[in-house]
Every structure is written in C-alpha cells, then in structure tokens.
Write a protein that holds these residues in place. Structure first.
Motif, short mmCIF file in Angstrom:
data_model
loop_
_atom_site.label_atom_id
_atom_site.label_comp_id
_atom_site.label_asym_id
_atom_site.label_seq_id
_atom_site.Cartn_x
_atom_site.Cartn_y
_atom_site.Cartn_z
N GLN A 237 0.86 -1.18 0.00
CA GLN A 237 0.00 0.00 0.00
C GLN A 237 0.89 1.23 0.00
O GLN A 237 2.03 1.17 0.45
N PRO A 238 0.36 2.36 -0.48
CA PRO A 238 1.15 3.59 -0.32
C PRO A 238 1.37 3.87 1.17
O PRO A 238 0.50 3.62 1.98
N TRP B 12 -6.00 2.60 15.37
CA TRP B 12 -6.94 3.32 16.24
C TRP B 12 -7.86 4.19 15.37
O TRP B 12 -8.27 5.25 15.81
N ASP B 13 -8.20 3.70 14.17
CA ASP B 13 -9.01 4.56 13.30
C ASP B 13 -10.46 4.62 13.77
O ASP B 13 -11.26 5.39 13.24
N ALA C 245 -4.29 6.03 11.96
CA ALA C 245 -5.58 6.26 11.31
C ALA C 245 -5.48 6.15 9.79
O ALA C 245 -6.37 6.57 9.07
N SER C 246 -4.36 5.56 9.32
CA SER C 246 -4.18 5.41 7.88
C SER C 246 -3.87 3.95 7.57
O SER C 246 -3.45 3.20 8.45
N ILE C 247 -4.08 3.55 6.32
CA ILE C 247 -3.90 2.15 5.92
C ILE C 247 -2.45 1.70 6.17
O ILE C 247 -1.50 2.42 5.84
N HIS C 248 -2.30 0.53 6.75
CA HIS C 248 -0.97 0.00 7.03
C HIS C 248 -0.33 -0.45 5.72
O HIS C 248 -0.92 -1.23 4.97
N THR D 225 3.32 9.88 11.19
CA THR D 225 2.22 10.34 10.34
C THR D 225 1.55 11.52 11.01
O THR D 225 1.66 11.71 12.23
N THR D 226 0.87 12.31 10.21
CA THR D 226 0.03 13.36 10.78
C THR D 226 -1.34 13.30 10.12
O THR D 226 -1.50 12.74 9.03
#
Lengths: 395, 395
Positions: free
Chosen positions: B21-22, B90-91, B78-81, B52-53
């Motif tokens: 994934q990106p 923790w999304d 909160a972003s795709i691993h 990440t932010t």
C-alpha cells in the motif's frame, strides 16, 4: 561458568544434587495378549507401567491409595527422584505419620502412559521398528491413562481403592477414575483441577507445543535417533507454563522488580531481573529431567479432557448413582485451575446426589500451592481421609 | 495449501489484503550534530523518526495531539498499514468526527525508536559498519522514546501539546511525557497502562525474548545479513503474548473448546481446537509485519519502565506541581494491566494535587479492549477531550 552453572549458583535452594540415585520404581509389562484399548481406537501393546509403592497392603486389601501425578510429575511421589536427587514431589503429604500415612495405607503411584519415567511413551522402543516411537506413539487421553492404571491394579490384585487423589492433571485422573470405575473408588480427592480444560489452558499448552516443534533439534520428533534434543524449545515451553503456575501476587512478593546481583540495569538482554534468571533456570533444569515428546503427549491428553462430553454433555451424569465420597479443593490465587472450575465439579456432584466436601483454601501461591507446604491442605486431607477410613473400617 | 494459507482461509475476518500500500509516513533525520542522549549513557546519532500526521495545525499551534502506540503498534494510527493493508490501529478513535477529531485537532503519531516501521531501530543501517545494527543498537527506554518524540515536536515547531494519549505501552509514554515535560502537556490520557511493569509482565516478555533467541535463524541478531528470519521463534513469542491480551472469559466465549471443521478429535498434534488455529494464525501473520530484534528492544524498554524509580521511588513526585489534566482508564477484565495499576497512577496524581478523572470500564474483552470498539471508551475520550478543548479555547 556456563549460564546453567551461573543460574544454579543464583538459586541454591533449587540446585539440588544432580546425581544418579537408586530408582525404587517397579515395572509391569503387559504383552500383546493384553492390549490397552485407547480412545483413538488403537489397541496398544506391549504396554509397560512404571510405578512405586509405599506401605503395606493389608489382608483385606482395603487400604490401597492411588496417587495420580500432574503434567510433569512421575511415580516418585515420596521417594528420591533418580535423576534430580530431589525429594518426592508430594513427600510433604505422603509418608509415615503424614496425612496420607504410609504406616496405615498402601500407596501406589504409577507414571502415566505417554510420560517418560518408565511407562510406555514416545521415547519407548517401538517393537515394530526397533526405534523409539516418536510421534508414532498413539495420542492418549486421560481416560486411557486411567484404563492403564486399572490394568496395573488388576495385576496387583487390588479390586477396590480406598482412595484416589491427585492435583492439577492428577485431579483429572481422579475424576475420570470416579466416573469410569465408580465401584472401585471408595473415596476421591481432587485438588486444584477441573473437569475440562478451558480455551486459555489449551492456548498455553499449544504455545508450549509450538515452541518444542519450532526447535530444529526436535527433528519431527525423531531427535533420539538423531542424537539431538530440542532443549531450547522445551525450555521455552516450561518457562511459559511456569508463569501460569504462580500467582501475580506470588511473583510480586518473591521477585517484584528486583535486579540480580548487579546494582543497576545493564542495558543488554542479559537476565537483569531476578524473575528472568529464575525462569531461565526453571527452563534449563526441566530439560534435564523431561522428554520433549512426552510434553507434547501429556499436554494433549489434558487438552482433550472434557469429562462431561463423554456423558452426553452432562457432568452430573458422569457421577450418577456414585457411592464414592468426594473431596474437592481449590486455591484462591490459582488462575490456571480457578475455584470456579472446582465449583463446577462440586455442583455436578451435588446434582448427582454424591457426598462431597468442598474447600477453597486462601493462599497467594497460585496453582503451585498443591505441591507446597500448605497446612490447611494437609489438615483437609488428613480429616477427609481419616473419616473415610473410619467408615471403611481401615485401622 | 500451506499452513499459512489454510489458517488464513479459516479466519477471513483477519485475512485482509497483504499488498504493498502507499505509505503516508513522513521522515525526519537528525544528524551527528543533534545526538539523542540515551539513559544508557550513549549519545545516539544519526536518528531517524518516521511519523504520520492527520488534520491541520491551527495558527495558535494549540491543537496538536500526540498519539503513542503500543508494543507492536506503529505510526499508522488512522491510515492504511502499508504492509498489511489493514485500517489504522486506532481509526475507530481518530479521524474526522471521531473522538479525536482530525477536523479539529492536528494528530501526530511517531513510530517509537527501537521499533521497525521507519524510525531508528536494530534493523537500521549502522553508519559505522554499513550493516544493520542488530544487537549493536543501544538498548533504549521509554524515557528515550519520549525524548526522541520531543525532538520531533521541536522540529515541527510545536512547543505545547494539547493532548497526549496512548494505551498499554502507549500509556507508559503518556506518563513519561507528563513527568518529563509537564509544561508541554496540556492534557494526558493513559489507557490500560501502568507506571511500571510487574514481575509477571516481565516474565511473559522474557519468554518471548527467549523464544526468539532460541531460534537458530536468529543468528545472534544478525539474521538480516544471513538472509534468514527467526520466524518460528517470533511466532511463538507472539502466541504467548497474545494469550495475555485476551481475558479468559473472552477466550471462552469466542472459542471455548470448539473444534475446527472436523467433527471430532484427530488424535494428532494438528490444530484440532479453534483456539489453537487462531493462535497459530496470530503468530504467522505477526512475523509478516514485525521485526524480531525490535521485539527484543521494545519489550526490554517496557520491562525497564518504572517511573517512580526515576523520582526517588515516589510516583507522586514524578507529577509534583503539574498543571496537566489527566484521564486514566482501565478495563475490568484486563489482567495484563489491571485496574489496580491504573489506581496506583490515580493515587499518585491525587497525592501530587493533579486534576485527574479515573474510569474503570466494564468489559470482558481483556487488555485488547483498548484497541476495540468500546462505546464507553469513546464517550470518555470525547468528553474529556471536549472539556479540555473548551478550557484551552481550541475551537
């Protein structure tokens, strides 16, 4: 010093003599004409059972007490262990003048099948190949272990047991004895045990098995012929299991966050904390006395144990019509075999109309308490056995 | 099918896409002129932090929220691993309109040093040798991790955090932040955590480390150069740890003694029980995303954590004079970081005169609850953060 020597030096109370001691085990062999019928459908032969006895069988043959050992226990309940040189694992409870008084009772303690101290197990020689069985040894159950013990009692000419007792897995055998052979069990003591293994118990056992089988020296179970031993895997298995034998309070009291001799953290992966060193020692010393394949077999037997399932899902049915006197005991801080598991046994016995005493003993020592010097446990056993002996007229 | 494929087929809810994934991680590098001072005495450089932010930093720079991850977590809160393709860990809690509302707050989540998702760790290249550090990477502490995060915030020009929050090891970082940089933390949420690791916690971590180091493919930590991976050892470590994340009730409810597809016991060492298969899957999938040496380093940091010890043995002293608003939460069935550990934190905060809310959330989901969809947890976070935002005047 090797790590083993260092660890032994750190734990003098654990580092008993590691000498060849005389082995007081007795052996009985059953030939192909007397196969053991296993739950798997296999008729197993030849069968060897190693056992010890203490005391004397009386003329009425009414004073026999069968002691059932736990996962890594053996027949040396009250005699010196031939490998470790340490005292019998229950010699606090069994012996002259002790709660199981060998001046009064005839005590028999067999090594369970699947284990590694003389009874048939995966390290035994497979007569079909002349090699150790390894994983060709059949998977056995608690009921199979009990069936083999019944063959031993037949051989000894003991029709009826005055008492059968055990803790942990030993308690599973006690329950199976009372269910399979109610007429042969006058009284039964089941300590820190359960009528079935929980998901959490199975999970911990599975971690141990995977640790052993992950060790390349396990060699698909053929390590004896290969001249190797999966010592590291077995050691990790023991370490994980050992945590479950102790309560968090006991660990905190005994070790807390105490560091080893060093005054400060080393910032390495050495055993900085005493609890780390203690666990490593437990793992190392265990591999000196126990066979890795036997660990697979005996944990599997425990996982498969679900007494109610053998009786249509009702534990009470397992004990229906029983005349056995039961004593069930648990320890408050035991989280592996918690009091709730003992209560389930007691409720089933009550529902079956059985005579049952139940005691929950207050201690912070965790599951291990059944092997330790717990005065309330000893008093309970002495009182229960004494009353049963009066009822049966055992002098 | 391989065992891995079989296991994935058995657990479709776990078997998410395993595609590249990106990766939305940002990177900051600190050169030899800005070494990180470690508790071990080492000045570490160069230092890389991956993070990440989400959301936007407001003009007053007053809406920054730092999220601290747990042992095997990472910056993908909160972003795709990028490795597993699964949603952020923790999304459920962090995102637009969620309790940590990214339309309102600027969320920063760094990968801790010692870990393996981009920040400096044992798999990073040692500039002195051109090879991966392996065990030449210095042993780091929770305080070191926090010190590195402070360098990141300096780099981002964020003087003061509106909030810092985390669960499990993340909660340890929260406490360390509040103690080390009280003037930089307006509010702090510490969930399912402790101010120090207990003997039992250390014991479980030590089992995991020994399982890894027992694997011959670990090669003294030099497995990357050797082209091997201690997958079996790391898998066993994860299996043992995973048991501690779940309550016995949750295991019983989810798996009990349920057998796999097969109708009956196989009398083999295959995964007969669903719990066995589930654990094997947990182990196998973990090794696809986590580095074995990092597991050694991050567990070591947790074991070393004892906040009171840094302040003369008094936890209250660690928080003396603090103006930070605290929220402490625990789960009733969490036996790894039990409520008693959260109460110790609360008592110390009370003794220090700090403002503290304490909530014990009723759930049978065990330690894992902090990662799950627990409405009471979300309400608590929303309420606490909302009140703090009003106090600070964050719109």
């Amino acid at each position: 010093m090797s790590e083993g020597e260092q660890l032994r030096a750190s734990f003098p109370e654990l580092a008993r003599k590691q000498a060849d001691q005389p082995d007081d085990s007795l052996i009985v062999d059953f030939g192909p004409e007397r196969p053991l019928h296993l739950d798997s459908g296999v008729d197993f032969a030849p069968l060897r059972i190693a056992y010890t006895t203490a005391g004397t069988l009386n003329a009425a043959r009414s004073n026999a007490v069968l002691v059932c050992h736990a996962l890594t226990g053996d027949q040396h309940v009250a005699s010196i262990h031939p490998v470790t040189g340490r005292a019998g694992w229950w010699d606090t409870l069994v012996g002259p003048g002790k709660p199981i008084d060998t001046e009064r009772f005839f005590v028999i303690c067999p090594n369970v099948i699947g284990s590694c101290m003389g009874s048939s197990g995966p390290a035994s020689t497979n007569p079909a190949t002349g090699r150790p069985y390894g994983l060709d040894f059949p998977v056995v159950t608690i009921a199979d272990m009990v069936r083999a013990q019944a063959m031993l009692l037949d051989h000894l000419g003991i029709e009826s047991l005055f008492a059968v007792l055990g803790g942990s897995m030993g308690g599973m055998l006690v329950l199976q004895w009372a269910a399979s052979y109610p007429e042969r069990v006058f009284s039964a003591l089941c300590i820190a045990s359960a009528a079935r293994h929980t998901a959490q118990n199975i999970a911990f056992n599975e971690v141990g098995r995977q640790a052993i089988m992950a060790d390349p020296d396990w060699r698909g179970g053929r390590y004896i012929e290969a001249g190797t031993r999966p010592a590291k895997g077995l050691s990790v298995a023991r370490m994980a299991a050992h945590i479950t034998y102790l309560s968090e309070d006991a660990l905190q009291r005994k070790f807390g966050r105490n560091l080893q001799d060093r005054a400060a953290r080393t910032f390495t992966f050495d055993a900085d904390f005493q609890i780390e060193s203690y666990l490593r020692y437990q793992g190392l010393s265990f591999v000196e006395r126990f066979d890795a394949n036997s660990y697979l077999y005996v944990t599997r037997a425990m996982d498969y144990f679900d007494l109610a399932a053998e009786y249509g899902g009702s534990l009470a049915t397992a004990f229906k019509g029983t005349h056995t006197r039961f004593c069930v005991a648990s320890f408050t801080s035991d989280w592996l075999f918690p009091t709730s598991a003992s209560r389930q046994i007691m409720h089933a016995l009550n529902a079956a109309g059985a005579r049952v005493s139940f005691v929950e003993i207050e201690t912070d020592k965790g599951h291990d308490a059944f092997l330790l010097d717990i005065p309330e446990l000893f008093e309970m056993v002495r009182g229960f056995v004494g009353a049963a002996a009066r009822e049966r007229g055992v002098a």
